[in-house]
Design a protein around this motif. Structure first.
Motif, short mmCIF file in Angstrom:
data_model
loop_
_atom_site.label_atom_id
_atom_site.label_comp_id
_atom_site.label_asym_id
_atom_site.label_seq_id
_atom_site.Cartn_x
_atom_site.Cartn_y
_atom_site.Cartn_z
N ARG A 1 -4.75 25.29 8.38
CA ARG A 1 -6.15 24.94 8.63
C ARG A 1 -5.75 23.27 9.36
O ARG A 1 -4.61 22.72 9.24
CB ARG A 1 -6.86 24.74 7.15
N SER A 2 -7.28 23.45 9.84
CA SER A 2 -6.26 21.65 10.52
C SER A 2 -6.83 20.35 10.32
O SER A 2 -6.48 19.90 9.93
CB SER A 2 -7.48 21.80 11.61
N LYS A 3 -7.89 20.76 8.74
CA LYS A 3 -8.06 19.85 8.45
C LYS A 3 -8.52 20.91 6.33
O LYS A 3 -9.05 21.48 6.07
CB LYS A 3 -9.52 19.43 7.99
N VAL A 4 -7.70 20.02 5.39
CA VAL A 4 -8.06 19.98 3.94
C VAL A 4 -8.24 19.37 3.04
O VAL A 4 -8.05 18.04 2.99
CB VAL A 4 -5.89 20.55 3.88
N ASN A 5 -8.76 19.72 2.35
CA ASN A 5 -10.30 19.08 1.66
C ASN A 5 -9.19 19.45 0.18
O ASN A 5 -8.78 20.03 0.07
CB ASN A 5 -11.84 20.00 1.42
N GLN B 1 1.15 -1.60 -0.22
CA GLN B 1 0.09 0.12 -0.09
C GLN B 1 1.14 1.74 0.19
O GLN B 1 2.23 1.12 0.59
CB GLN B 1 -0.45 0.06 1.37
N ASP B 2 -0.02 2.68 -0.56
CA ASP B 2 1.00 3.80 -0.55
C ASP B 2 0.06 4.81 -0.16
O ASP B 2 -1.36 4.42 -0.71
CB ASP B 2 1.82 3.65 -1.58
N GLU B 3 1.03 5.94 -0.33
CA GLU B 3 -0.43 7.08 -0.23
C GLU B 3 -0.11 8.81 -0.29
O GLU B 3 0.88 8.44 -0.82
CB GLU B 3 -1.28 6.92 1.39
N LEU B 4 -0.37 9.14 -1.39
CA LEU B 4 0.13 10.35 -1.53
C LEU B 4 -0.15 11.51 -0.59
O LEU B 4 -1.60 11.75 0.32
CB LEU B 4 -0.36 10.51 -2.92
N LYS B 5 0.84 12.74 -0.41
CA LYS B 5 0.81 12.83 0.85
C LYS B 5 0.32 15.10 0.11
O LYS B 5 1.40 14.86 -0.38
CB LYS B 5 1.59 12.97 2.21
N LEU B 6 0.06 16.17 0.79
CA LEU B 6 0.50 16.95 0.63
C LEU B 6 0.95 17.40 1.64
O LEU B 6 1.22 17.50 2.23
CB LEU B 6 -1.44 18.06 0.71
N ILE B 7 2.07 18.23 0.66
CA ILE B 7 3.10 18.94 1.37
C ILE B 7 3.20 20.34 1.11
O ILE B 7 3.38 20.77 -0.18
CB ILE B 7 4.46 18.17 0.86
N VAL B 8 3.06 21.60 2.16
CA VAL B 8 3.28 22.92 2.31
C VAL B 8 4.03 23.20 2.76
O VAL B 8 4.54 23.02 3.64
CB VAL B 8 2.50 23.95 1.49
#
Length: 136
Positions: free
Chosen positions: A97-101, A81-88
């Motif tokens: 933000r505590s949650k990003v859509n 399994q793998d997952e993509l992550k948002l990095i800023v």
């Protein structure tokens, strides 16, 4: 069975997508080469489309990719399994933000992998599923 596996020899030609070829396989191939010294390993790091083409042309024994594949002449087995992550950056508006859509992310420019990349295909598929884009 053990005696048979010790007699394995020959050339193993495999294809790997960039992430797998640079980060996952190097840790695995060293121990494999020690256990099977009579097997010569040739690894090509390419995108998903290129790996599929080479498998169909019998230039690779197998490939390891991120994207789902549906092809009548291929057998596909998930292996991890793998997952993509948002990095800023820390100062970015989304970092506060505590949650990003995903809809929030679409308001900003971002970098995509090249056409034919499994990572890009996974991302495009998810964005299409949410009706946020048409095929890029």
């Amino acid at each position: 069975m053990s005696a048979f596996t010790q007699m394995l020899q020959g050339r193993l030609q495999l294809g790997a997508s960039l992430t797998i070829g640079e980060y996952v396989l190097p840790r695995m191939l060293g121990p494999f080469a020690l256990q099977y010294p009579d097997i010569s390993i040739v690894m090509k790091v390419m995108n998903t489309t290129q790996i599929m083409d080479d498998i169909l042309k019998h230039q690779l024994n197998f490939g390891l990719i991120e994207a789902p594949v549906h092809h009548p002449d291929m057998i596909v087995e998930p292996v991890m399994q793998d997952e993509l992550k948002l990095i800023v950056p820390a100062g970015h508006d989304l970092a506060k933000r505590s949650k990003v859509n995903i809809e929030d992310v679409m308001n900003y420019p971002f970098v995509l992998r090249e056409k034919g990349s499994g990572t890009r295909q996974v991302m495009e598929d998810q964005l299409q599923k949410k009706r946020l884009i048409h095929r890029i």
